[in-house]
Scaffold this motif. Structure first.
Motif, PDB file in Angstrom:
ATOM      1  N   SER A 178       0.828  -1.208   0.000  1.00 28.25           N
ATOM      2  CA  SER A 178       0.000   0.000   0.000  1.00 28.25           C
ATOM      3  C   SER A 178       0.861   1.257   0.000  1.00 28.25           C
ATOM      4  CB  SER A 178      -0.930  -0.004   1.220  1.00 28.25           C
ATOM      5  OG  SER A 178      -1.815  -1.096   1.177  1.00 28.25           O
ATOM      6  N   ALA A 182       1.136   4.041  -3.104  1.00 27.44           N
ATOM      7  CA  ALA A 182       0.824   5.437  -2.770  1.00 27.44           C
ATOM      8  C   ALA A 182       2.009   6.340  -3.107  1.00 27.44           C
ATOM      9  CB  ALA A 182       0.469   5.555  -1.288  1.00 27.44           C
ATOM     10  N   ALA A 199      -7.493   8.870  -3.248  1.00 29.20           N
ATOM     11  CA  ALA A 199      -7.443   7.452  -2.884  1.00 29.20           C
ATOM     12  C   ALA A 199      -8.858   6.882  -2.917  1.00 29.20           C
ATOM     13  CB  ALA A 199      -6.839   7.276  -1.495  1.00 29.20           C
ATOM     14  N   CYS A 217      -1.818   5.602   2.528  1.00 31.50           N
ATOM     15  CA  CYS A 217      -1.928   6.747   1.624  1.00 31.50           C
ATOM     16  C   CYS A 217      -1.783   8.062   2.387  1.00 31.50           C
ATOM     17  CB  CYS A 217      -3.262   6.712   0.882  1.00 31.50           C
ATOM     18  SG  CYS A 217      -3.386   5.409  -0.370  1.00 31.50           S
ATOM     19  N   TYR A 229      -4.667  16.073  -1.364  1.00 36.60           N
ATOM     20  CA  TYR A 229      -5.015  14.661  -1.176  1.00 36.60           C
ATOM     21  C   TYR A 229      -6.490  14.537  -0.806  1.00 36.60           C
ATOM     22  CZ  TYR A 229      -5.358  10.087   1.082  1.00 36.60           C
ATOM     23  OH  TYR A 229      -5.751   8.824   1.445  1.00 36.60           O
ATOM     24  N   GLU A 231      -9.984  11.546  -0.511  1.00 42.55           N
ATOM     25  CA  GLU A 231     -10.397  10.151  -0.381  1.00 42.55           C
ATOM     26  C   GLU A 231     -11.844  10.029  -0.834  1.00 42.55           C
ATOM     27  OE1 GLU A 231      -7.580   9.348   3.579  1.00 42.55           O
ATOM     28  OE2 GLU A 231      -9.780   9.250   3.751  1.00 42.55           O
TER      29      GLU A 231
END
Length: 368
Positions: A178, A182, A199, A217, A229, A231
């Motif tokens: 992971s 990332a 993500a 991440c 960033y 999600e």
């Protein structure tokens, strides 16, 4: 004196200056000594339309006099394993161009595509889904890069029959895998002037597995403060993709979600026949059609020789950049885009009636 000066000054101010010529080339690429040496690339034509589209790439490379030599191997999806000499060739050459391989449904035969990714640790899949000028689509301004973890998750193939009629399939997520996917996604965004990494997950249900993916991440995102960033839950992601895809930039996903998201994004941006992609690890790279090659086994495309070569041609441009041949990559990509924009030569999936060879001839004719 002043009265005579004013008309002269007005004449000077209104004089039309010749336009400043804009150079047709960007700042030059300065190769290192030896960068122009020809490179050998492993070529796997594959099944169905594979030989048609890989043959298209061979023709264009030859027309460009690209410093590429192909080492060709016959591999088919019904084989039990990738032949050792093929794996050895890729290890030696570091780069492979591949047509689609059929994966039998059920029957316990594992996918050779998955085998190859595991054998060479090609942990990152990258698919670039973007609007091509001249190709009408429902949405505009789509330019999405889907980066998918390639070696674990549901694709690990850890399945067994517990008792007759009950099958258990394991989803494996590790912090190591992971974190490295990332890191690759953020590194890609940083090097390509991308602004946002999103993500994709299902941590509201799979709290441990996808929770670990999200945690990884977030840790990597903290090291890239200049990149935004986000999600998003995978089901909401699919809905957002089909309603407002232009909001996405770079997307990083676990294995199965990435397969679904990349194909959805490809369909939105113009179809799987025009989307480039590849798989990369620390030491090797395999370039192929970016989104699902679901038309690999369609006999009508093979019989009529009407397979769309655009996706693999653009993947080849990605390969040329990977090999540090940027001007050849630019020539190939620009030629493909000119053919699409002109609209005269298109295969059936893009609304035309051209054969594979007619598209190839047009691309060659448009090379600069």
């Amino acid at each position: 004196m002043a009265k005579r000066t004013i008309p002269i000054l007005k004449q000077f101010l209104h004089r039309q200056h010749p336009p400043v010529s804009t150079p047709s080339r960007s700042v030059t690429y300065m190769p290192r000594p030896g960068d122009g040496a020809p490179r050998t690339v492993t070529l796997i034509p594959g099944d169905g339309i594979g030989p048609l589209v890989t043959g298209a790439v061979e023709q264009v490379m030859e027309a460009m006099h690209a410093p590429i030599y192909f080492e060709k191997f016959e591999v088919h999806g019904d084989m039990k394993a990738i032949p050792p000499e093929v794996v050895e060739s890729i290890r030696r050459n570091k780069v492979c161009l591949k047509g689609g391989l059929n994966t039998p449904m059920g029957g316990g035969v594992s996918s050779l595509n998955v085998q190859l990714r595991k054998e060479l640790d090609l942990y990152a899949s990258l698919v670039n889904c973007f609007n091509l000028p001249g190709l009408p689509t429902r949405h505009e301004n789509v330019d999405i890069v889907v980066i998918r973890e390639n070696t674990e998750g549901e694709y690990a193939g850890l399945e067994h029959e517990v008792v007759p009629g009950v099958v258990e399939s394991l989803k494996v997520i590790t912090k190591f895998c992971s974190e490295r996917i990332a890191k690759y996604a953020f590194e890609y965004a940083y090097l390509n002037n991308r602004k946002t990494v999103t993500a994709v997950h299902k941590a509201n249900i799979m709290k441990l597995a996808d929770g670990l993916f999200l945690e990884s991440c977030r840790e990597i995102a903290s090291k890239y403060p200049s990149i935004k960033y986000n999600e998003i839950i995978v089901d909401n992601c699919c809905m957002q993709l089909v309603s407002k895809p232009e909001q996405f930039d770079v997307m990083v996903t676990p294995n199965l979600y990435g397969n679904l998201v990349a194909n959805t994004a490809a369909g939105i941006a113009g179809g799987t026949g025009v989307m480039p992609g590849g798989n990369v690890g620390a030491d090797h790279a395999v370039f192929e059609q970016g989104a699902s090659a679901g038309n690999v086994g369609k006999k009508k495309f093979v019989e009529r020789k009407t397979a769309n070569p655009v996706a693999l041609l653009l993947s080849s441009a990605m390969m040329l950049r990977h090999l540090q041949f940027p001007s050849f990559a630019d020539r190939l990509e620009n030629s493909v885009k000119r053919v699409i924009l002109e609209g005269k030569y298109r295969t059936k999936d893009l609304g035309g009636n051209s054969t594979t060879q007619e598209v190839v001839d047009a691309v060659i004719a448009n090379l600069e």
